[in-house]
Write a protein that holds these residues in place. Structure first.
Motif, mmCIF file in Angstrom:
data_model
loop_
_atom_site.group_PDB
_atom_site.id
_atom_site.type_symbol
_atom_site.label_atom_id
_atom_site.label_comp_id
_atom_site.label_asym_id
_atom_site.label_seq_id
_atom_site.Cartn_x
_atom_site.Cartn_y
_atom_site.Cartn_z
ATOM 1 N N GLU A 151 0.815 -1.218 0.000
ATOM 2 C CA GLU A 151 0.000 0.000 0.000
ATOM 3 C C GLU A 151 0.838 1.252 0.000
ATOM 4 O O GLU A 151 0.338 2.327 -0.275
ATOM 5 N N ASN A 152 2.101 1.149 0.367
ATOM 6 C CA ASN A 152 2.934 2.344 0.393
ATOM 7 C C ASN A 152 4.071 2.238 -0.604
ATOM 8 O O ASN A 152 5.238 2.367 -0.244
ATOM 9 N N SER A 153 3.734 1.993 -1.867
ATOM 10 C CA SER A 153 4.774 1.964 -2.907
ATOM 11 C C SER A 153 5.418 3.325 -2.994
ATOM 12 O O SER A 153 4.783 4.338 -2.712
ATOM 13 N N LEU A 154 6.683 3.347 -3.390
ATOM 14 C CA LEU A 154 7.362 4.634 -3.364
ATOM 15 C C LEU A 154 8.212 4.849 -4.603
ATOM 16 O O LEU A 154 8.651 3.923 -5.281
ATOM 17 N N LEU A 155 8.426 6.119 -4.868
ATOM 18 C CA LEU A 155 9.359 6.561 -5.895
ATOM 19 C C LEU A 155 10.066 7.753 -5.278
ATOM 20 O O LEU A 155 9.463 8.800 -5.081
ATOM 21 N N SER A 156 11.326 7.583 -4.924
ATOM 22 C CA SER A 156 11.981 8.699 -4.228
ATOM 23 C C SER A 156 13.284 9.051 -4.908
ATOM 24 O O SER A 156 14.021 8.190 -5.397
ATOM 25 N N ASN A 157 13.546 10.351 -4.940
ATOM 26 C CA ASN A 157 14.827 10.840 -5.466
ATOM 27 C C ASN A 157 15.826 10.837 -4.323
ATOM 28 O O ASN A 157 15.650 11.555 -3.331
#
Lengths: 687, 107
Positions: free
Chosen positions: A534-540
């Motif tokens: 539920e907390n997929s992420l895409l972070s720089n």
């Protein structure tokens, strides 16, 4: 809401199509009703034919949509016109006019229209084709229902029954006429309806043995039923599966309603037929829509068995939200089911084979929303994909109808939850020794501005730990690290999960060529995603300054990054083919001149021959010899002509064929000519 | 000197001509056929010299067929010539019909 329901329905149908054994079928809902309004209400207010009018009005009636006031005027006109003068219309028109009349009630009352009855009864007497029997018998049944005045009955019901039965075949199908040997399952459905009509119109009981033979052919027909992987059953024929199956179901319903003794049909096949029609979704074609709704209406209300469908409004369980899993059991039209109990027999996880997480859990019933729900999940219910197996037990006691359900309904369920990410760190290592040069801890929930630097002899290591709410190691479906250069060149690497953690090690020594020897500042971006997360992420994460050696001469250049990212989809450059330059041919006139020159020596030859005084005195003058001589010379001329044709047009094989034929001919004729000449010269010698 | 040579040439030519007319008609027909075939071949060679030998197959087939038929006609002439006694043909057939038949088959 309707659009959302429709979209979900479509998604469910796709899911049902993709996942074979486990699938969810939804009962008919409001999305069907709104689609029916689009499909069945004609633009100009009138239908093209009575058959179409009947189909549209019946569907709207079954779905409970009341549009009768708009449509009834024009259609009723048509109906009354046909019923007023039945002798000038066909049996089919009279039948459909009566059917529409049954829905719209344009004309009703005590007095029976005698001319209609007499036309239909004559129709029954004179009928030879199955369709004639169908229209006339069913027409009489409709007259009996709508006009309560008299008692219509078929005089010689048994004869009619036998003549219809005569068209049947041993495999359960029916022929349309005695001349045509083609048989079809669709015709079998029509025949059942017709025979049911005959039974209901018969003045006295029809011989039981005849009815038994009909039951036997129904059983035979069910042997030819076909099946899809997801447990749906259907009949297929040249008219298409929907029309054929609907026709059979209509016939079965009429037959079961007309006769007193029970009709025993295999229960799982009935449920399979119901699932087939529910699995069609919302058809775009008016005929398919009518057949679907009509067949489901027959299944909903019949005397053999009524199928019940188990459906789930949502197949996703969220472990964070802690909502109960809701299950609905209803008839195919969504009506209330009788008292029953629903049990979750097994919850099979897709990973571990065979062992079930939940066993034999009874679901509680909420009377207000008519749903069964499972409140709590056991402690060891982790995120991931499951197949839930439901079993339904119908409370037999208080029911007048026989309800039938599937033995076990398999439903794919997806459990989602929040994945914890721990110990995320990124480090630059010296290659050989493995010692850490610089290391930074990461907090992936927010974008950071980590700044690292490395040269081509070092390695970059990213490591993190993903754990499910229950503490197991989580392997995400997607875990990517992207390095993007200042010049927009991107590289994507996969972060692999093994054992306890997820890790990626980039050895720049080996990657130098892949990175096109571009030194400079690279942005680092991490993507982690999964259906259960539920907390997929895409972070720089930040930047890394890479110092790579100079590009050697032969190395590949980085591809030109287009300014517009969609420009890779534009048409490519046109290819111009290079053909072999054709040989230079001489001028046409020159060739023609020389063609003339070639002919000259031949002419000279002929002139010389005449100058020499060549004679053809030996040419025979008597008739028999002359003809063979002429044929001989003609044959030789034909051979020469064949040579010319071969040069111009024909190919070798046809030429050889023709040549062989001419050769044989010439052989005979030439032999005759020469024998004549030899005889003539012998005569001269002897004389 | 020149006059004598030209006169000699003319005399030579005349004697040849008179000798030739003595040959039987059959042989003259065959001679004419040979001349016709050779001329056809020569015209084709001239054409090829003019426009180049692009479809070389056509050139070869045309010239060689003409030359071949000329050669066969010459053979026929030899065998048919009655004065040619020393060249007694060692063929299977000795009569005229057989020789002509062989010529036809060869062609």
């Amino acid at each position: 809401m309707m659009a959302g329901g429709l979209a979900r329905f479509v998604v469910l149908i796709l899911a049902a199509a993709i996942c074979g054994a486990a699938s969810v079928f939804q009962p008919i809902s409001d999305s069907h009703r709104s689609a029916a309004l689009d499909v069945f209400v004609p633009v100009d207010g009138s239908y093209k034919s009575l058959e179409e009018a009947y189909e549209a009005l019946k569907t709207l009636e079954i779905l409970g949509i009341d549009k009768k006031s708009d449509l009834s005027s024009a259609t009723c006109e048509n109906v009354v016109k046909v019923l007023a003068s039945p002798s000038s219309s066909t049996l089919k028109d009279v039948f459909y006019a009566l059917s529409v009349n049954g829905i719209l009630k344009c004309k009703s009352g005590e007095d029976v229209p005698k001319d209609i009855v007499s036309k239909l009864q004559t129709g029954v007497k004179d009928a030879k084709l199955l369709l004639d029997f169908y229209y006339s018998v069913r027409g009489l049944v409709l007259v009996k229902e709508q006009f309560s005045g008299t008692d219509i009955s078929l005089g010689d019901a048994e004869t009619v029954f036998r003549s219809i039965k005569a068209l049947s075949q041993s495999d359960g199908r029916w022929r349309y006429s005695s001349n045509n040997p083609e048989s079809s399952t669709f015709a079998a459905g029509l025949a059942f309806e017709t025979l049911a009509g005959v039974i209901s119109l018969a003045p006295s009981e029809i011989d039981n043995s005849l009815i038994q033979t009909l039951k036997t052919s129904i059983t035979k027909l069910f042997d030819s039923i076909q099946k899809y992987d997801d447990g749906t059953f259907y009949f297929d024929e040249s008219e298409g599966p929907i029309s054929t199956t609907a026709s059979v179901i209509r016939g079965l319903k009429s037959f079961a309603a007309s006769e007193s003794t029970g009709l025993n049909l295999p229960g799982d096949k009935i449920v399979g037929l119901a699932k087939f029609f529910l699995g069609v979704g919302i058809p775009g074609d008016a005929k398919d829509f009518f057949n679907q709704i009509d067949a489901l209406a027959c299944l909903e209300d019949n005397r053999f068995s009524v199928p019940l469908i188990l459906s789930l409004p949502s197949t996703v369980i969220s472990l964070t939200k802690k909502e109960p899993l809701k299950v609905k059991v209803s008839t195919v039209f969504g009506s209330k089911a009788p008292a029953l109990s629903v049990k979750l027999a097994q919850a099979l996880s897709s990973g571990s084979k065979g062992s079930s997480v939940i066993n034999n859990q009874e679901l509680k019933f909420d009377a207000e929303s008519a749903t069964y729900f499972l409140e709590s999940f056991p402690k060891n219910f982790d995120v991931g994909k499951y197949t839930f197996v439901f079993e339904i037990l119908v409370d037999e006691s208080a029911n007048e109808k026989v309800y039938i359900t599937e033995a076990q309904t398999k439903v794919p369920i997806s459990a989602t939850g929040a994945i914890t990410i721990e110990n995320a760190e990124i480090a630059v290592l010296d290659s050989d020794v493995g010692s850490v040069e610089s290391q930074k801890k990461l907090d992936l929930t927010k974008d950071e501005a980590v700044s690292l630097s490395a040269n081509h002899l070092q390695k970059l290591r990213l490591s993190l730990q993903l754990t499910t709410p229950l503490g197991h190691v989580f392997k995400p479906h997607q875990a990517f690290l992207k390095l993007k250069h200042e010049s927009q060149v991107e590289h994507i690497f996969l972060v692999k999960t093994s054992g306890k953690k997820s890790e990626l090690v980039l050895d720049f020594l080996g990657l130098v060529e892949k990175l096109y020897y571009l030194s400079g500042k690279y942005e680092i971006q991490l993507t982690i995603g999964d259906a259960s997360m539920e907390n997929s992420l895409l972070s720089n994460i930040g930047h890394i300054e890479l110092d790579l050696p100079e590009r050697p001469e032969k190395a590949a250049r980085p591809p030109l990054q287009p300014t517009d990212p969609y420009s890779r989809y534009v048409p490519k450059a046109e290819i111009s083919h290079i053909f072999r330059v054709p040989e230079k041919l001489p001028a046409k006139q020159l060739s023609l001149v020389f063609l003339g020159l070639i002919v000259l020596p031949f002419i000279g030859f002929l002139i010389g021959l005449t100058r020499l005084g060549v004679n053809i005195k030996s040419f025979p003058s008597s008739v028999g010899a002359a003809t063979s001589a002429l044929l001989f010379h003609g044959g030789i001329g034909a051979v020469l002509l064949l040579y010319v044709l071969f040069w111009v047009k024909l190919d070798l094989f046809t030429t050889l064929k023709a040549l062989s034929l001419l050769g044989v001919f010439l052989l005979f004729v030439g032999h005759r000519t020469l024998s004549h000449l030899a005889a003539a010269s012998n005569k001269l010698k002897s004389a | 000197m020149v006059k004598s040579t030209s006169k000699d040439a003319q005399d030579l030519f005349r004697s040849l001509h008179s000798a030739y007319s003595a040959t039987p008609t059959n042989l003259k027909i065959i001679d004419m056929y040979v001349v016709f075939a050779v001329f056809t071949a020569l015209i084709q060679v001239a054409y090829m010299a003019l426009v180049g030998s692009f479809p070389f197959n056509s050139f070869l087939s045309g010239v060689l067929s003409c030359v071949g038929t000329a050669v066969l006609a010459v053979c026929l002439r030899i065998q048919v010539n009655k004065e040619n006694k020393e060249f007694k043909c060692k063929t299977i057939v000795t009569n005229l019909g057989g020789i002509v038949a062989m010529f036809v088959i060869a062609v």
